[in-house]
Design a protein around this motif. Structure first.
Motif, mmCIF file in Angstrom:
data_model
loop_
_atom_site.group_PDB
_atom_site.id
_atom_site.type_symbol
_atom_site.label_atom_id
_atom_site.label_comp_id
_atom_site.label_asym_id
_atom_site.label_seq_id
_atom_site.Cartn_x
_atom_site.Cartn_y
_atom_site.Cartn_z
ATOM 1 N N ILE B 7 42.721 -10.427 -0.032
ATOM 2 C CA ILE B 7 41.757 -10.478 -1.139
ATOM 3 C C ILE B 7 40.323 -10.415 -0.633
ATOM 4 O O ILE B 7 39.472 -9.734 -1.215
ATOM 5 C CB ILE B 7 42.007 -11.758 -1.975
ATOM 6 N N THR B 8 40.051 -11.084 0.473
ATOM 7 C CA THR B 8 38.687 -11.097 1.011
ATOM 8 C C THR B 8 38.224 -9.678 1.340
ATOM 9 O O THR B 8 37.119 -9.271 0.978
ATOM 10 C CB THR B 8 38.625 -11.964 2.277
ATOM 11 N N GLU B 9 39.110 -8.926 1.997
ATOM 12 C CA GLU B 9 38.735 -7.556 2.373
ATOM 13 C C GLU B 9 38.549 -6.676 1.135
ATOM 14 O O GLU B 9 37.637 -5.855 1.069
ATOM 15 C CB GLU B 9 39.811 -6.946 3.286
ATOM 16 N N MET B 10 39.415 -6.878 0.136
ATOM 17 C CA MET B 10 39.287 -6.085 -1.098
ATOM 18 C C MET B 10 37.962 -6.390 -1.791
ATOM 19 O O MET B 10 37.276 -5.496 -2.277
ATOM 20 C CB MET B 10 40.447 -6.400 -2.050
ATOM 21 N N LYS B 11 37.608 -7.660 -1.822
ATOM 22 C CA LYS B 11 36.351 -8.036 -2.474
ATOM 23 C C LYS B 11 35.143 -7.472 -1.726
ATOM 24 O O LYS B 11 34.157 -7.072 -2.327
ATOM 25 C CB LYS B 11 36.245 -9.567 -2.589
ATOM 26 N N GLN B 12 35.273 -7.415 -0.387
ATOM 27 C CA GLN B 12 34.166 -6.854 0.402
ATOM 28 C C GLN B 12 33.957 -5.380 0.059
ATOM 29 O O GLN B 12 32.823 -4.913 -0.061
ATOM 30 C CB GLN B 12 34.452 -7.006 1.901
ATOM 31 N N ILE B 13 35.070 -4.659 -0.118
ATOM 32 C CA ILE B 13 34.973 -3.238 -0.451
ATOM 33 C C ILE B 13 34.309 -3.070 -1.823
ATOM 34 O O ILE B 13 33.387 -2.271 -1.995
ATOM 35 C CB ILE B 13 36.380 -2.587 -0.436
ATOM 36 N N LEU B 14 34.761 -3.870 -2.797
ATOM 37 C CA LEU B 14 34.178 -3.816 -4.146
ATOM 38 C C LEU B 14 32.686 -4.122 -4.099
ATOM 39 O O LEU B 14 31.861 -3.428 -4.702
ATOM 40 C CB LEU B 14 34.861 -4.841 -5.058
ATOM 41 N N GLU B 15 32.351 -5.176 -3.366
ATOM 42 C CA GLU B 15 30.969 -5.632 -3.297
ATOM 43 C C GLU B 15 30.063 -4.552 -2.713
ATOM 44 O O GLU B 15 29.010 -4.225 -3.290
ATOM 45 C CB GLU B 15 30.918 -6.886 -2.426
ATOM 46 N N ALA B 16 30.487 -3.960 -1.586
ATOM 47 C CA ALA B 16 29.665 -2.925 -0.948
ATOM 48 C C ALA B 16 29.501 -1.722 -1.873
ATOM 49 O O ALA B 16 28.415 -1.156 -2.003
ATOM 50 C CB ALA B 16 30.302 -2.498 0.370
#
Lengths: 260, 183
Positions: B7-16
């Motif tokens: 989830i952390t990595e997915m959120k990072q992608i969304l955020e960027a």
């Protein structure tokens, strides 16, 4: 005078000084153009602010005045004149319908003013809605959208290559290889000048230098040593360097020749 | 490139993606980031989490008509505005009233607008609103002349920070006192 002064009350007080041309004074035309958005806006203003019964109008005077007004308008803004003319026609129609006696058969006919009042009230609401929209916070004014810098790189697919293109490319390489084989002399000539520069640069920084130090035996092979030697001879011939030797077979020194 | 595993990595992608977009990104855009390996429901959940993650930061994640975007917290905007000191030109009353009619009475023709305002619509007014991408033509009314029907765009809602027209102040709020017929 269009309306008897006692009809008009502002803040509960009767107004005795009436503007002479209440509907659309031609003299005040430009002021009206700027401050009102049209006949509905003006009517609304007169009704709301001045408490006037704008629907009870002396027709003949109004008509005369409107015609004067339209004459003047022609010169300035014809399309707006048409809008005001339409409104005056509507007011006159309302007035005339109110003056006519109502036959009993159509006793329950709507008040002819109702439609105008409905339009006035709708326009009034739109006016306020417009102000509200204007006041609402907007992007670029009260909202700043995040827009961090990012170098957009398209997802590029590698181009397709056919066998024929590959063969063609190889032929070109061969053709060019043949051409270059004829240019060896030119390249050597160039590299003599190049070595002249590097020898001169070395002497500029190191000052005096032993002849043997200028040759790197581990690199470039015989051709390079020859070119380097030619470069030194060329420099000496052009008087750019001085070559000295104390005695036969002793160390040869090179240095940049300075103007005497 | 390795696909995100948690989830952390997915959120990072969304955020960027959202931070660099410069405009709202819809759910369909955001799904592309994961090349088909993402459920809409999961995506919504991640966006909710992301919104909470940023709660005490300088930007906030908001949802508008065309999708999600990061924007500066309103209390900071006044400071940012100082970078561009020249005031934005105001629209004329004619422009704003026309916009209000289209927003609240859409779809409308020029004739409808003229009837409500009591004046001829200046073509310049419509042009300004179309150029701003706040209104567009959504069809023709099937009457003689087939006049164009105008409506507000999603971009208009985006610019006003709204998700839908329903979030505009209700029109009833603008009704004023009755004009009395008997005086």
């Amino acid at each position: 005078m269009l309306i008897t002064t006692s009809d008009i009350k502002i803040n509960g007080e009767a107004l005795y000084e009436l503007p002479h041309d209440l509907y659309i004074p031609p003299d005040a035309l430009e002021v009206y153009l700027e401050s009102f958005e049209g006949p509905l806006d003006l009517l609304l203003y007169l009704i709301r602010k001045n408490n006037l019964d704008i629907l009870d109008i002396p027709m003949s005077k109004l008509t005369m005045q409107y015609m004067q007004y339209v004459e003047k308008m022609k010169a300035i803004k014809l399309e707006l004149a048409a809008d005001y003319l339409l409104m005056s026609a509507m007011l006159i129609e309302i007035k005339s319908r109110m003056l006519l006696p109502k036959p009993e058969a159509i006793e329950d006919e709507d008040d002819p003013r109702a439609e105008l009042v409905r339009r006035l009230m709708e326009y009034e609401a739109i006016k306020l809605a417009a102000q509200k929209l204007d006041d609402m916070p907007k992007v670029g004014e009260q909202f700043q959208v995040a827009d961090a810098y990012y170098q957009h790189i398209a997802d590029i697919k590698p181009p397709e290559v056919s066998v024929d293109e590959l063969v063609e490319a190889w032929r070109n390489v061969l053709k060019r290889a043949k051409l270059t084989s004829h240019h060896k002399l030119g390249r050597a000539e160039l590299s003599v000048r190049e070595h002249m520069s590097s020898v001169l640069r070395r002497l500029q920084t190191d000052g005096m230098c032993e002849f043997s130090q200028l040759f790197d035996l581990n690199e470039g092979g015989l051709a390079k040593l020859v070119v380097n030697f030619l470069a030194i001879l060329e420099l000496a011939k052009e008087g750019l360097i001085k070559i000295t030797q104390q005695a036969a077979f002793s160390t040869i020194y090179l240095q940049v020749s300075h103007a005497e | 490139m390795r696909e995100p595993e948690n989830i952390t990595e997915m959120k990072q992608i969304l955020e960027a993606a959202l931070l660099t977009a410069g405009q709202p990104l819809g759910l369909d855009d955001l799904l592309k980031l994961f090349a088909g390996r993402m459920e809409r429901a999961t995506l919504r959940m991640l966006l909710d989490e992301l919104k909470q993650d940023w709660e005490d930061k300088t930007l906030e994640l908001v949802q508008v008509a065309t999708g999600y975007r990061f924007q500066a917290k309103p209390e900071l905007s006044a400071f940012i505005a100082r970078l561009n000191p020249e005031r934005q030109p105001k629209y004329s009353r004619a422009v704003m009233e026309t916009l209000a009619i289209i927003a609240y009475r859409q779809p409308v023709t020029r004739g409808d607008i003229e009837h409500i305002r009591g004046v001829t619509v200046n073509p310049n007014v419509m042009r300004q609103l179309i150029e701003r991408d706040w209104i567009d033509v959504v069809g023709q009314r099937e009457v003689p002349g087939r006049p164009s029907l105008y409506a507000t765009t999603k971009h208009f809602l985006d610019d006003l920070n709204l998700r839908s027209l329903a979030e505009l102040p209700p029109f009833e709020d603008f009704a004023q006192s009755e004009i009395p017929l008997d005086t």
